[in-house]
Structure formats: C-alpha cells, structure tokens
Motif scaffolding. Structure first.
Motif, PDB file in Angstrom:
ATOM      1  N   ASN A 147      -0.036   7.662   7.723  1.00 35.88           N
ATOM      2  CA  ASN A 147      -0.974   8.379   8.605  1.00 35.88           C
ATOM      3  C   ASN A 147      -2.278   7.616   8.775  1.00 35.88           C
ATOM      4  O   ASN A 147      -2.920   7.702   9.816  1.00 35.88           O
ATOM      5  N   ILE A 148      -2.672   6.873   7.767  1.00 38.21           N
ATOM      6  CA  ILE A 148      -3.928   6.127   7.801  1.00 38.21           C
ATOM      7  C   ILE A 148      -3.731   4.747   8.430  1.00 38.21           C
ATOM      8  O   ILE A 148      -4.600   4.260   9.154  1.00 38.21           O
ATOM      9  N   THR A 149      -2.588   4.124   8.159  1.00 40.04           N
ATOM     10  CA  THR A 149      -2.367   2.748   8.598  1.00 40.04           C
ATOM     11  C   THR A 149      -1.649   2.631   9.932  1.00 40.04           C
ATOM     12  O   THR A 149      -1.456   1.524  10.421  1.00 40.04           O
ATOM     13  N   ASP A 192       2.442  -3.632   5.400  1.00 38.30           N
ATOM     14  CA  ASP A 192       2.045  -4.567   6.461  1.00 38.30           C
ATOM     15  C   ASP A 192       0.535  -4.538   6.642  1.00 38.30           C
ATOM     16  O   ASP A 192      -0.105  -5.580   6.806  1.00 38.30           O
ATOM     17  N   TYR A 193      -0.053  -3.348   6.610  1.00 34.40           N
ATOM     18  CA  TYR A 193      -1.505  -3.203   6.719  1.00 34.40           C
ATOM     19  C   TYR A 193      -2.191  -3.947   5.572  1.00 34.40           C
ATOM     20  O   TYR A 193      -3.158  -4.667   5.778  1.00 34.40           O
ATOM     21  N   LEU A 194      -1.665  -3.761   4.369  1.00 33.54           N
ATOM     22  CA  LEU A 194      -2.239  -4.418   3.203  1.00 33.54           C
ATOM     23  C   LEU A 194      -2.226  -5.935   3.392  1.00 33.54           C
ATOM     24  O   LEU A 194      -3.230  -6.605   3.180  1.00 33.54           O
ATOM     25  N   GLN A 195      -1.080  -6.465   3.835  1.00 28.74           N
ATOM     26  CA  GLN A 195      -0.940  -7.913   3.963  1.00 28.74           C
ATOM     27  C   GLN A 195      -1.678  -8.482   5.164  1.00 28.74           C
ATOM     28  O   GLN A 195      -2.205  -9.593   5.105  1.00 28.74           O
ATOM     29  N   GLU A 196      -1.744  -7.728   6.256  1.00 33.03           N
ATOM     30  CA  GLU A 196      -2.340  -8.254   7.479  1.00 33.03           C
ATOM     31  C   GLU A 196      -3.826  -7.942   7.614  1.00 33.03           C
ATOM     32  O   GLU A 196      -4.522  -8.600   8.380  1.00 33.03           O
TER      33      GLU A 196
END
Length: 148
Positions: free
Chosen positions: A111-113, A120-124
């Motif tokens: 919901n946040i990413t 993917d959000y963490l890595q990108e």
C-alpha cells in the motif's frame, strides 16, 4: 584483465583526485545505514523528495509497473541504481540492513510502495538513497545531488 587495468590506471586515480575514499570500513556500514532510518522513513512517507522514487515512478508510468520490474528494464537503469564506490559488498550490507529496518517490521508494504513491490522499492529507491547519504558523509557533507 583489461577492466582491472583500466580501473587501476584510470578510474582509481580519478577517484583519488576527487577525494573518494581509498578504503571503506565495511564493519561500520550497517550502523551508518541504521542511523539514517528516520530520514529514509521520511522518503517512504514522501516527506522528503527522492530522485530515485521519482525515477522509478516515471519508468512505471512510461512502460507499465509490471514491465518496469523486468530484468531488461532494470539493466537499462543499472548504472543509476548502484551504490557508487561501495561495490557489491556494500550493496549487500546496505540491502540487508534496509531489509532489517523496513521489510521485517512490515514498514514497507505494498500500500505504501505502490506502484512498486516492497523489495523492488527497497532496491530501486532506498538502497541508492542510502548510498547517496553515505557518499555525502564520506565526502565531508557534499550535497546529495553532487553525491549522485
């Protein structure tokens, strides 16, 4: 051999000339990333603008969220997502630390990413944002834009 020779004769001297560190204390890296948790949390909550978040969303809108996570699309942005001179060891430490800080405690959830999956959000987004801040610290507080 050619790549190592090129690095030793060209890239490393340029880095030294530009005040890049010649040694990195990888044992302190986890603690340094942990210290920036609040600032990274502000990126997640969109209280701080993020170049990498904006880039990720732009790519999602351009090619679609599903295609944006394919290896070919990610490889096209590989250079901009790397953690600079921290290399693969630094990438692993930064990523593992961010997983402990944001994935395990369920802070990064879909919901946040959204439009990105949490990993993917963490890595990108978070890995390169953390790397920028580390580089800024290493280079005596240069701007995040200059660090990028």
């Amino acid at each position: 051999f050619c790549e190592i020779h090129y690095a030793e004769t060209t890239i490393v001297p340029i880095g030294i000339k530009n005040s890049y560190p010649t040694e990195i204390n990888f044992t302190l890296l986890e603690a340094r990333v942990t210290q920036m948790k609040e600032e990274l949390f502000k990126i997640i909550n969109k209280e701080i603008d993020s170049y990498y978040y904006n880039l990720a969303i732009e790519v999602c809108k351009e090619v679609g969220a599903r295609k944006a996570s394919t290896p070919m699309v990610l490889m096209g942005r590989f250079e901009s997502l790397r953690p600079g001179y921290y290399g693969s060891l630094g990438l692993n430490i930064i990523c593992d630390t961010l997983i402990k800080l944001f994935i395990y405690p369920n802070i990064l959830i879909f919901n946040i990413t959204y439009l990105k999956k949490p990993m993917d959000y963490l890595q990108e987004v978070l890995v390169p944002e953390a790397a920028l801040r580390l580089i800024s610290q290493d280079r005596e507080g240069i701007s995040l834009e200059d660090a990028r």
